[in-house]
Each structure stands twice: as structure tokens, then as C-alpha cells.
Design an enzyme around this catalytic site. Sequence first.
Site, PDB file in Angstrom:
ATOM      1  N   ALA A   1       0.658  -1.350   0.010  1.00  0.00           N
ATOM      2  CA  ALA A   1       0.108   0.036  -0.046  1.00  0.00           C
ATOM      3  C   ALA A   1       0.832   1.051  -0.040  1.00  0.00           C
ATOM      4  CB  ALA A   1      -0.955  -0.308   1.505  1.00  0.00           C
ATOM      5  N   ALA A   2       1.516   0.962   0.488  1.00  0.00           N
ATOM      6  CA  ALA A   2       2.546   2.455   0.916  1.00  0.00           C
ATOM      7  C   ALA A   2       2.975   3.689  -0.502  1.00  0.00           C
ATOM      8  CB  ALA A   2       4.055   2.055   1.476  1.00  0.00           C
TER       9      ALA A   2
ATOM     10  N   GLY B   1       0.894   5.675  -0.255  1.00  0.00           N
ATOM     11  CA  GLY B   1      -0.855   5.576   1.048  1.00  0.00           C
ATOM     12  C   GLY B   1      -1.708   5.636  -0.213  1.00  0.00           C
ATOM     13  N   SER B   2      -1.399   6.783  -1.767  1.00  0.00           N
ATOM     14  CA  SER B   2      -2.346   7.676  -2.535  1.00  0.00           C
ATOM     15  C   SER B   2      -3.312   6.731  -2.397  1.00  0.00           C
ATOM     16  CB  SER B   2      -2.299   8.268  -3.207  1.00  0.00           C
ATOM     17  OG  SER B   2      -1.413   6.944  -4.330  1.00  0.00           O
TER      18      SER B   2
ATOM     19  N   ASP C   1       1.714  -3.392   4.122  1.00  0.00           N
ATOM     20  CA  ASP C   1       2.927  -2.913   3.221  1.00  0.00           C
ATOM     21  C   ASP C   1       4.681  -3.385   4.364  1.00  0.00           C
ATOM     22  OD1 ASP C   1       4.691  -1.078   1.242  1.00  0.00           O
ATOM     23  OD2 ASP C   1       6.150  -1.622   2.630  1.00  0.00           O
TER      24      ASP C   1
ATOM     25  N   CYS D   1       3.855  -0.029 -12.173  1.00  0.00           N
ATOM     26  CA  CYS D   1       4.481   0.806 -12.804  1.00  0.00           C
ATOM     27  C   CYS D   1       5.335   0.517 -14.013  1.00  0.00           C
ATOM     28  CB  CYS D   1       5.006   1.982 -12.444  1.00  0.00           C
ATOM     29  SG  CYS D   1       5.794   1.584 -10.541  1.00  0.00           S
TER      30      CYS D   1
END
Length: 793
Positions: A189-190, A192-193, A220, A329
Site C-alpha cells: 500500500a505505501a 498510501g495514495s 506494506d 508501474c
Amino acid sequence: MGRGRQRGRSQRKHFKESRENVWKRPKSDAPDNAAVADKPTWEPFLTDNPNFEEYYKEQGIVKAEEWELFMEILRKPLPAAFRVNSNSQFCDEIISILENDFVKSLQAEAIEGGELEAIKPLPWYPKNLAWHSNFSRKEIRKNKILERFHEFLKLENEVGNMTRQEAVSMVPPLFLDVHPDHFVLDMCAAPGSKTFQLLEIIHGASEPGTLPNGLVVANDVDFQRSNLLIHQTKRMCTANLIVTNHEGQQFPGCRLKGPSDNLPINQLSFDRVLCDVPCSGDGTLRKAPDIWRKWNSGMGNGLHSLQVILAMRGLSLLKVGGKMIYSTCSMNPVEDEAVVAEILRRCGDSVELLDVSDKLPELIRRPGLKTWKVRDKGGWFTSYKDVPQNRRGGVIVSMFPSGKNLKDSTETTQENENGGVQDECKETENSVVDAIPDEPVVEISDLPLERCMRIVPHDQNTGAFFIAVLHKVSPLPDFQEKPNPRKHSSKKNADSTVKSPPEEAVVSANTEPVESPVEKVQEEDANSEKDDSLVEPEKKNTEGETTITEEKEANPPSQAGGKRKVPMQGRWKGFDPVVFLKEETLIDSIKEFYGIKDESFPLYGHLVTRNTDTSSVKRIYYVSKSVKEVLQLNFAVGQQLKIASVGLKMFERQSAKEGSSKPCSFRISAEGLPVILPYITKQVLYTPMADFKHLLEHKSIRFPDFVNPQLSQKATELVLGCCVVILSDGEEPVKADASTIAISCWRGNNSLAVMITPADCQELLERLAERTPKTGGGSVDGNNGDSVAMETA
């Protein structure tokens, strides 16, 4: 979204957002001549890497005629993007400011820079909540003309009304179809956006003034990044969040053996899973240009196995009928399509890859690839059969489109239905073409990988991203994987194969619910963490308090029937325990002081602390019904969840001398006020606009100095301690709801002082200034004080 622990995390560590797009010259390259000592020691990043260009040209990520434009955009800084919090008190007003102020005021600067528009809403994001700027973050920080816009973004981000987030990073949660009653897991998750987005969706779809029935578990592996995650998400002011600190591939399932009369749930499983895995991160080149010089094809190869096992663990935690997003990404098909293909092969018909091409039609995306190659040590391989034996530790079969060792297959013949024999490589139904002796085998996957989506930078002036939406239609199949030739430690790149399960952990003597062996294996892996892996780099909790180290159990669990004992039946090292607050005297004093009725807003069973000694509790957190149920299950299974943060900070002990001896020594935190405000009936002061603004401006008002003299008497009638000041244009009390502006204050002996941050004061003053009529008069411009309770960072 993220990169691998060994390479990518260090990249992010050294490339801070506040740092210019330059890289410090190594000491070995420093000039020795004193005459040139005045030359700058910083130089721009080189946005060039021949290996990168060769790799992606060969993979065919974009067409040849697009290549120059693709590279041109990759070398440009990434435009800033941000998203307005849909649950913000001032959501509509902020969007109005963007549309009617900054769109016009920044237009001249955009034209000078060669752009048609300065800022514009992202056309594919619902309700104009997400915005794209044609200025990079560096330009916004450094350009004097953009200074007002920069200060606006900083302030609204700090108080939680807005989140600065890369545009493509906003995409995955939109395809997850989250409902307010869903249990959602964000595995990696980090920072966190995306977790913040998921919380917005859960809260936004629930009824106003109520807490959702669902929750988000944000996990995370990195302890320090977990703190960043907590900082991001606490701006949401939610009681429906648990932050955990586990390796994603070993995330605990917290399963009891059979139903329990005392617990509403007997296993932690999820309706939705966001599996945004660690990756090589070359989709973020525009944001983190240091990747240009570091990038090599081995980065993706080294993460492939970890990505597979993370995705498999996510699917094992997913309920039947649930959906999981797999995303990276990275543009690398070895990290993208190859991982999706491998998990589809493992799961068979129990998991399907969804076609979501009709969703978000204005989002420009490209279909996933059906064929790709693997590069290793300077050589290209189109099939696993071509990989030399000494390289099969680094290049594994699941990296290829077919996921098969075709060389071994062709040596094995089998009878066909007519009694003859046929080459097995020809039975792959278009998975292999051009299978001519002495010619390279070009593999084409027979899986529907075109249903995946890849976002490339030059289509929408963004970063790059890969997304696949998976639907679990039945329990995972019963199968055993062959062992992988390359052995990975659980602390590094986890093995891509599912290993044979050891004896399963005994949690109770009840009968275990039926599930597939794959889920059992994954569950076993989740429960096999060692004590020595629990030592954290920091020995403070998320609030900076000294942590309580793990105590040895007086009665360790015994082994029953030769099976393994339940692991971790105590606190986690480096983490304060999670304890339900059961001190009735303390809870009753809070209820009485603020006039809270338990039937309307239950406190018993919903308050937790991070300290077993209730006499020295500093903070009390409020948890929703769903979070409460997960915590109860976690206690029942031996505290398998390593919880870094839970719930919403609702009350804080007042440390001032005048506060410690009063009827209630706990004040309401600014974060918790929006949730508890409708249920407070005592210690409330209603103030008109003039006094409310005066209080925000001066931070403290002596009782005789109120503009409205009647307020002086009303303020003195309050009991010493915390109180709530509500903006109201009339003297009669108003029913507080989600549209009420209120702040926490401290009623002292002779004055009233605010207990919110300077940023919150500034933000409220700016919003109130827009509502105040130019003619004055102290009203709220006909809104009767309507807005929502304040949130703080």
C-alpha cells in the site's frame, strides 16, 4: 506501485520530491584542479540508456512510427496531477476555485510555455475530482507566477482536502468496483495514495452520517514506508482502516477452524484485493529520472517470481466472487503479461481475466501483449527451450508466453485420438508458431491477455502503468507445482512455485472449513514467519512513543497431535499492542462529560488503545464495527496480524495541569471530531461568524473580548476542559450533522483556545472568507453555517 526492495527502495530513498532533477557527481569524478573547484558539483540526469531503448524496441511496446514521440515524452518531466477528496467538507468549493480561478489565472503562463491549458480535469475521472497540470512539480515549486497555486496545493493537501498523486496511479481503484460493505486489502500500500482513494470510495458510497460496514486493510512490508502510509491515510479521518506490516506473500489469513458462537467472522478474507506489486518502476522515469542510469532488464527478471507469488497470495485471500487488480508501474511484459499468464495457468478456470474495455471509455489504454521475449546476460530468448542450462536459475519458464518447456515437450510424444502420435508443441492451440527445426520458436500466448491494459506516456502525457482485472469464480484448484530450479528466500524474491504444505497450524479443535490445497499452502506460508524477522529498524510506534517489546508467554501454546503450534501468540516486536479499552469508569466519564448516549453512538467495544496500562493511556482510538470484528478474530487466532495503526484517534489525554484534574481528562481530537460531533450534547458553544473567525485568527480569546457579549456568559458556563465550538448564524442550537463547521477548543479559566493546527486555521479562514458577503454582517451567506466538520492532517 513500487519497485523491488533491494534496488527500487534505494532509488526512491535518494530521489526526494523536494530535490531538483539533478544528480550529485561521484567523489571519484570530482575535479582535483583548484582552478575548476568553483564549477557546480551537480549535473542534470542523463535521460538516455541504450539498453532500455533496445529492450523496448524489441518488445514492441509501441509501434516503430511512434518510437520517437514515445522517447521524447519519456524525457520530459512529469506534469503534476492531484485529486480532490470527494468526502472533503469543501469539495465543491475547491472544484469551483479550480474551475473559476486557477484555470483562468494560470492561462497566460501556460500559453507562454507553449501549452493550450494550464490545468484541466482528467476526462476519465468521475465528477471532475482529478486534475492534470501542464506544469511539472518542479515548475510549480520554482515559478513565482505559480506561487499562489503552489501554496493552494500544499495547504489543501496538508489538511486532507486534496491528494497530490500521479494520474495513472489513480486508475486501479476505479476498476475495482468497491462497495461500502466490502472488505478491501491493499497488499503493497505505501505510500498510501491508492489506499486513500479506496477509503474515499467506501465512505462516499455509504449513507451520510454513518460509518461504512466495510473496511480497508493497508499492508506494506517496509516499516518506515508504513509510517508514510499512516501519515497519508490519517488525513481521511476514518475508523474503517487497519494498517499492517507484513510481507505480502505471507499475509496472514487469520482463520479459525470452524464457526465460533462468539465471533461474527472466522476467517479474514476479502471482497476486493489491490495487488500493486513491487516492480522495476520504469513507468515512473519522468518522475524519477535516476532510473535512466540504473535500468537494466535484470531488474524485471529478478522480480517476476515475487510478483507471481504476491498475486497468488492475493487470490487465495480473495472471496469467491471477488475481484483483484494486478498492477505495476512497469512497462516490462515479464513483470506484466507474463505474471498474469502464469497465475491464470495456475488457477485454471477458477479465475478469469475480465474485459473492462467498456469502463472509463475516455481513458486511453492499449491491450496487453500476446507475445514477448526474455533478455538475459545480453542475449534474447523467445522460448524457454532456448535458455542454456546454466541460465535457467535466472530465467524461468513462467516468463515466456506459453509458460512451458517446449524442448522437453517435443521430446515426449503421445498418442492422439486415432492411435497415432503427435508433437506436443503443436497441441498448444496457437501458443507456438513457426515451430520449424533449427529456427527460433516464437511463442504466442493462447490466454486472453489482450484484456489487460497498458497506459503509455505519450497517449495522455502521463507516466506508464499496467493493469489487469481478475475475477475469482470458484475456489482455487487442487494441484501441486514442480519445484523451481531457482530457490528464493522469503525475504528476497519469493519462489514462484507453491511448495508442498507442512503440517497446518492448530487454532482450535473444531473442524476446518473446506478450501483448496492452494489456499492451505498460502495460509501455511503466511503463518510460518520467524521471530527473528520481526525486529524492526525503528523502536518507536507511529506516534513516536517508546514501544513495548515482546514479552515471553507464560504459557506457550503446546503442540497437539504432532501438529505445529500457533505462531506468534503474543505481541509483535517493535509494535505497541492493540487493546480494547474496558475501563468502565473512564468510558463513563467521557460519555457523561460530552453527553454521549451509548445507544446512538456506542463507545463500549469500539475503543482501543496501544497501551496495556490503562492508567497511562495517552490516546484512545475509535474503530468501526467491521474493524472491531477483525480485531476480535485476530485475538482469537493468536494475534497473527502485525498492526501498525488501527482506527481513528478520537480522544487524547490533556497534559496541561488544569486538564488533568478535571471531570474528564480526555479531549476530543480534531481527527475524531467529524465522526462524533452529531452525538455530543454537552460542552458545546454556538458562535456567529465574527467570533468564529476571530477565534481562528487569534487562536485564543479572553471571555470579555467576544464580539457577541452573550457568548462571554455562555463560555463561562462551560465546565473547564475540552469543548466544541460550532459555527452558527443564530443563537439557537442547531442539530449538528455532516454539514456543520466545528472545531475543538479548550475552555480555560479565563479564555477559550483553539486546539487545531495552524494549517487548519488558515484553511478554514480562507474557506469562510469566500462565504462571507462583501457587505459584512457576520452571516454565513445564507448557508446557515452549513458545511462539514473540520478534518486535520
